[in-house]
Structures are given as C-alpha cells and as structure tokens.
Design an enzyme around this catalytic site. Structure first.
Site, PDB file in Angstrom:
ATOM      1  CB  CYS A   1      -0.855   0.025   1.267  1.00  0.00           C
ATOM      2  SG  CYS A   1      -1.866  -1.428   1.478  1.00  0.00           S
TER       3      CYS A   1
ATOM      4  CD1 TRP B   1      -2.261  -5.442  -3.258  1.00  0.00           C
ATOM      5  CD2 TRP B   1      -2.946  -4.203  -4.961  1.00  0.00           C
ATOM      6  NE1 TRP B   1      -2.441  -6.278  -4.321  1.00  0.00           N
ATOM      7  CE2 TRP B   1      -2.866  -5.544  -5.389  1.00  0.00           C
ATOM      8  CE3 TRP B   1      -3.364  -3.246  -5.867  1.00  0.00           C
ATOM      9  CZ2 TRP B   1      -3.173  -5.944  -6.684  1.00  0.00           C
ATOM     10  CZ3 TRP B   1      -3.665  -3.649  -7.169  1.00  0.00           C
ATOM     11  CH2 TRP B   1      -3.586  -4.973  -7.555  1.00  0.00           C
TER      12      TRP B   1
ATOM     13  N   GLY C   1       1.067  -3.978   5.306  1.00  0.00           N
ATOM     14  CA  GLY C   1       1.596  -5.258   5.782  1.00  0.00           C
ATOM     15  C   GLY C   1       0.452  -6.202   6.113  1.00  0.00           C
TER      16      GLY C   1
ATOM     17  CD  GLU D   1       3.406 -10.390 -22.768  1.00  0.00           C
ATOM     18  OE1 GLU D   1       2.275  -9.915 -22.832  1.00  0.00           O
ATOM     19  OE2 GLU D   1       3.764 -11.116 -21.836  1.00  0.00           O
TER      20      GLU D   1
ATOM     21  CE  LYS E   1      -0.484  -6.593 -15.133  1.00  0.00           C
ATOM     22  NZ  LYS E   1       0.705  -7.398 -15.515  1.00  0.00           N
TER      23      LYS E   1
HETATM   24  C1  AGP Z   1       1.036 -11.879 -19.840  1.00  0.00           C
HETATM   25  O1  AGP Z   1       2.288 -11.210 -19.861  1.00  0.00           O
HETATM   26  C2  AGP Z   1      -0.022 -11.097 -20.599  1.00  0.00           C
HETATM   27  N1  AGP Z   1      -0.129  -9.807 -20.063  1.00  0.00           N
HETATM   28  C3  AGP Z   1      -1.333 -11.864 -20.713  1.00  0.00           C
HETATM   29  O2  AGP Z   1      -1.081 -13.061 -21.428  1.00  0.00           O
HETATM   30  C4  AGP Z   1      -2.026 -12.237 -19.392  1.00  0.00           C
HETATM   31  O3  AGP Z   1      -1.280 -13.220 -18.722  1.00  0.00           O
HETATM   32  C5  AGP Z   1      -3.412 -12.813 -19.713  1.00  0.00           C
HETATM   33  O4  AGP Z   1      -4.162 -11.822 -20.352  1.00  0.00           O
HETATM   34  C6  AGP Z   1      -4.160 -13.315 -18.472  1.00  0.00           C
HETATM   35  O5  AGP Z   1      -4.368 -12.268 -17.565  1.00  0.00           O
HETATM   36  P1  AGP Z   1      -4.941 -12.627 -16.114  1.00  0.00           P
HETATM   37  O6  AGP Z   1      -3.897 -13.421 -15.397  1.00  0.00           O
HETATM   38  O7  AGP Z   1      -5.194 -11.298 -15.474  1.00  0.00           O
HETATM   39  O8  AGP Z   1      -6.207 -13.417 -16.297  1.00  0.00           O
END
Ligand code: AGP
Length: 607
Positions: free
Chosen positions: A2, A75, A102, A486, A602
């Site tokens: 956090c 977090w 923590g 990637e 992400k």
């Molecule tokens: C991994 O480097 C990628 N960003 C991507 O493959 C990711 O692992 C996948 O989209 C799954 O995401 P999640 O673990 O949040 O479900």
C-alpha cells in the site's frame, strides 16, 4: 503493498500535499484511498473506495483543515475494497488515526479480545486492531509512542505503521517490521512515507527507518529509537538524486524490471499465506471427479506447470483448458462432481470469467487464484487464494506468474496431504525446498542479468525464435516465448522439445536461435538429443541449465546457469527468470517500452 504518507508542518493545510503525494504512490495500490488531518483537537477524514482521482472528484481530498495529516492508498490483502475497509482507521472515539501496510497474522485473536473489552469495529481489516490497541494503552497512561511500542510487542506479522492522535497533535509516530518506511526532512516540516516519490518534490533529504525502530516526527525534529531498548539512534540524512518518475520505479528504468527484481519478496509474502486458505480448496480438489485449470496467457502457463506440481505431490493430474475455448470442448458435460481452478492475476479476464460462470452454472466447484482482492473472480469462486505480489504495473506478467506458481505449489502440497499419495516426509521436503526458491532467484537475477543484456545485443534483430522444453519445462518455454513476442515483437514459439522434430525443426537453418529450458530432471537425456538435432542443422543454442550441467554447457553457444538444488516441480520459478530478463533487454535494445507493449492491455476484458 500500500502507499502511506504523513506530514507535519508549522502552518498551512497539508491536505493538498497529501493528495498529490498519494498520486505519486498510486503504483503501490489503488483500490481505495483516504486522508485524515488534525485541526482544533479534532480528526477530519475523507476516504472511500476507488482510485484517487475518482475519490477526489467525489470528496475533494484537498479540502481538509490542519497542518498535520496522514494518507493511504490501499492494495487490499484482507477485506474487500470498500469505504469501510479504506484507511485511515480509528479507535472507538476517533481520537487516534492509523495507516498500515503489511499483514497482521494474529489479527483475528486480537480482534476477539478487543471485542470482548467492548471495542466496536467499523471494518474487516487486520489494520483496525492497531488504533483500538493504542486506545487501550493510552487509557492506561501511555504516551502515543509508548502505546505503539507496546502494541508492536503483541502483533505478529509484517507492518509499517504511522499514527497520530488529537491527544498529542504535535507529532507523528511511525514504526516498521518488514515493510518499508522512509523519512523526509526539510526546514519546519517532516515527512514519512512507504516510498521516496511521495515527498521527493518537497525535499531530497531522506532518513532511513529500519525494522525494529520507532520514530517521532515533529516540525523541527526526527527522533529515532530502538524498539528493543529505547536507545536513540543518530542516523545521517541521505541526499536522493532520482527524479520523481525514477523514484516511482525504485530507480529502475521500467516497472517491468523493478517487478522482476521484486519476485523473491513477492514469493516470500505468498508463502506466508495462512495454511487454512489452502485446506478447504485442497479438500474440494480431492473430492472432485475431474479437475480443470482454466486460465489465459501467462496464467495458463502457470496452470501448465501446476499440473506437474499436483501430479507429483498428490497423484491428481488436473487438465488445463484455455478458458476461451472451454465451453466449446465441454458439450455441457461439466457437472457438480467437477472442480475448476481458475488462475487470473487480474481476476477480470473475460475469457476466464465467462468459462468459470459456465462451469458454475453446471454445478462445478470453483477455486480462484488471483492477485486482486474483490475482483470479479472472487465473487464467483467458492474458495479464493489471494496471491501477494502487490500491484503489477508492467503489462507483461512477471511477479504475478511467480506468486501463482508459489500458490499452486502450496495448494498441491496441501492436496497431497489429503490424498496421501506421498508421505508427509516427502511433502515436508517439498515445502522446505520451496522456501529456498526466493533466495535462489535473487542469485539468478544478480548473476544472469548482465548476460541477458549481452545476449539481447547479439540477438535483438533475429526475426524468429524457438523456445523448447520437456515435461514441466514446456510451460517455461511457452512463457519465455510469450514474454519475448509480447514486449520485443520478435516472433517466438514455445514448443515441446519432443514435438519439435515433428515439424518446427523445419524452421531451423544456420544461425537460427533456439532457446532450451533444460533443468537436470527426468527429461535431461532426451533434451540433449534435441539440442544435438538442432545444432546439427546450424541452430544457435541458448540454454537455461543447471549450473553443474557440463554436457549442455558444452553444447550451448550461450547458457544461463541456475543454482542446483531446486526440485523439478518448482523449476519453472527459477528457469523463467533469465527469459524474463532476456525479453526485457531485447525490447529495450529494439527501442520499445517494455511497460506498455503495443496492442496489449494489462487485463483483457473482452471476449
Ligand atoms: C502476460 O504477460 C499477458 N499480459 C497476458 O497473457 C495475461 O497473462 C493474460 O491476459 C491473463 O491475464 P490474467 O492473469 O489477469 O487473467
């Protein structure tokens, strides 16, 4: 993980500074935020669930009176993201305010005792026991500092605690054990934070606070004492040369590299998850007729490795299906006798959520392994295991893969204790070996990072790579190939080395790079054969091998060397690290931003 910030100054409102400081700490957590100040013997608080900008828009975090205050961006590790779980937390009379980073392992026991004494709680967090314990201590005549000192003697776990009270409005008290706190100082003002970025625009004069120390901050002074004997510690000020952006990344050029380096700590935190979090899930797995891993991307590679962990420790061999195609293959045959283990660091991947909902509708039991408290998957699952990587800012998954593997390793061992496929002695040895992995990964990073950078300078413009492995190392080969393509956009395919002579070997010509993941396990003899097949066709061999493996060292053009003594079930945790570093430096050598790869997000929240 956090973000904590506190400040005391001679005059003027501190709230606007606290708000901006929390923005600079948002990479440490962003599911809720709060600020408390003291003015005219009262606490003034604004806090809520949500990212900082959302909460500020709703509540105006700048508009709080007082020249002393504390702030926190959360977090979640205990208790879902919500208004009532957001920090700061208070005593029964709202005279003491506390922020904490923590995990307090014995908080349930402490909470029960406090409830028996008549304390009332407003949250489900472990943190909230702290202000109530301080309240009791101060009622018995302790000063705020003495109260906190006494409290730390009764809490077990890791903490960074910052507290203030209207009883002593001219000071801030802070202490730590296992979680970071740094102090900033300038004329007439003192700061304390989880990390330097929070106060760096105001001062680059930093004073370290170490575990087992307690500090009293006033406008003119910082006094550090040892918790054990109260002795005063004279500590020099350090001048910070980083920019604010560099400081957010801990001095690393990118979050991805910082997060690769954070992996040993992330594993250690995940290995501290209370055993009871695994036992219920393990029982569900043992009782199931069929067990399926469902995941995508890197999380799918965790699942591929998890299959071997379970097979070795419990005798149960789960299937792995890509979540995106699970409903297509099942033809409604899934039933209440089956169990799903969903692996998703974000807890939001639509492919995974959709297939898990489908399985749940057919009565299957759902276990989730995720890094985000309160994420969608946690609201669907029957049992959830929260990994402890903290926020992962880089789009490419690194430390979240690592903690998934650490969680799967623990879950497989707990399942083995129930199936009795192995002796308890065997399982205990597995656990002991797992505990050694974080330090071995620290060594790998220290020794192999320069080699990864060097190889990237040699291979950065190669258009295509094969990553090959056998057995559990197939998962590592797949992950290494995914990382490279990637973030560096070089084409790369992960493949079973056994499968490679059934087609992919046609790709190989002189100078073609083939990366072998080859721990000294039961597949080692066969992988040597694969290396020689590739070598005889002119491939350039880059291998990830055990440090004592002279055979493969001789056959390789370049080799990353991994410390010996890691069980094969946990080898992906170590053998993937050089491949993470290699892909990172390949991306940088090619001029790309590893934190923000093109076309990727992400969390993939579309089907
Ligand atoms: C991994 O480097 C990628 N960003 C991507 O493959 C990711 O692992 C996948 O989209 C799954 O995401 P999640 O673990 O949040 O479900």
């Amino acid at each position: 993980m956090c973000g904590i910030i506190a400040v005391i100054q001679k005059k003027g409102q501190v709230a606007p500074f606290l708000h901006q400081a929390l923005k600079r700490l948002e990479y440490r957590g962003y599911d809720s935020v709060g600020i408390t100040t003291i003015s005219e013997d009262q606490l003034f608080t604004k806090k809520d669930k949500g990212k900082i900008d959302e909460v500020h828009k709703k509540l105006n975090l700048d508009n709080l009176p007082g020249s002393i205050g504390i702030g926190h961006t959360r977090w979640a590790t205990h208790g879902i993201p919500s208004l009532y779980n957001s920090h700061p937390h208070f005593d029964c009379y709202e005279k003491i305010a506390v922020v904490h980073n923590g995990v307090i392992d014995n908080f349930l026991e402490l909470r029960k005792k406090l409830l028996k004494k008549g304390h009332t709680f407003g949250s489900e967090t472990d943190t909230e026991v702290i202000p109530h314990m301080i309240e009791d201590e101060m009622k018995s005549g302790s000063s705020l500092k003495e109260a906190i000192k006494n409290v730390t003697e009764r809490i077990e776990g890791t903490y960074a605690i910052v507290a203030m009270s209207i009883h002593e409005p001219d000071k801030i008290i802070c202490t730590r054990n296992g979680n970071p706190l740094v102090i900033g100082k300038k004329e007439g003002t003192s700061y304390v934070s989880s990390d330097i970025p929070a106060f760096l625009p105001m001062t680059n004069s930093m004073i370290l606070l170490l575990d087992g120390e307690i500090a009293t901050l006033t406008t003119d002074d910082v006094r550090i004492e040892k918790l054990s004997d109260g002795s005063v510690i004279e500590r020099d000020t350090i001048k910070i040369s980083w920019t604010a952006s560099q400081a957010q990344k801990g001095g690393f050029p990118h979050f991805m590299l910082k997060e690769i380096h954070e992996q040993p700590d992330a594993i250690k935190q995940t290995l501290r998850i209370r055993p009871e979090m695994f036992v219920k899930a393990a029982n569900t797995i043992q009782e199931a007729n069929r067990v399926y891993f469902l995941a995508m991307g890197t999380s799918g590679h965790s699942a591929m490795a998890g299959r071997y962990m379970f097979a070795s420790s419990s005798g149960i061999v789960p299937s792995f299906e890509l979540a995106s195609d699970f409903t297509d293959i099942m033809y409604d045959s899934i039933s209440e006798d089956d169990c799903i283990i969903a692996i998703t660091q974000s807890g939001e991947t639509t492919d995974t959520i959709t297939s898990v909902k489908y399985a749940k509708e057919h009565g299957a039991k759902i276990i989730a392994i995720t890094n985000v408290v309160g994420s969608s998957i946690t609201r669907i699952a029957d049992h959830t295991i929260i990994t402890q990587a903290g926020p992962e800012i880089g789009v490419a998954a690194t430390k979240t893969l690592m903690v998934q593997l650490a969680a799967l390793a623990q879950l497989s061992i707990h399942t083995g204790q129930i199936t009795e496929f192995r002796t308890n002695e065997f399982l205990m040895r597995m656990r002991e070996n797992l505990e050694e992995v974080p330090d071995k990964i620290s060594n790998i990073i220290a020794i192999e990072e320069e080699k990864a950078r060097r190889l990237a300078r040699i291979y950065y413009n190669k258009p295509s790579f094969l990553f090959l492995g056998r057995g559990i190392s197939i998962s590592t080969a797949f992950e290494g190939a995914l990382k490279l393509k990637e973030i560096s956009y070089n084409h790369a395919e992960g493949y079973s080395a056994g499968e490679s002579k059934h087609g992919p070997i046609a790709l190989v010509e002189k100078g073609y790079p083939v990366i072998f993941v080859a721990p000294k396990d039961s597949t080692h003899g066969r992988i040597i054969g694969n290396v020689m097949e590739m070598k005889s066709r002119g491939a350039e061999i880059i291998s990830v091998i055990e440090e004592s493996d002279s055979d493969l060292l001789e056959l390789s053009d370049h080799a990353f060397q991994i410390p010996s003594g890691i069980r094969h079930e946990f080898s992906p945790m170590a053998y993937v690290v050089p491949l993470q570093l290699f892909s990172y430096y390949m991306a940088r050598r090619n001029g790309y931003d590893p934190d923000k790869p093109r076309n990727l997000a992400k969390s993939v929240t579309v089907l």
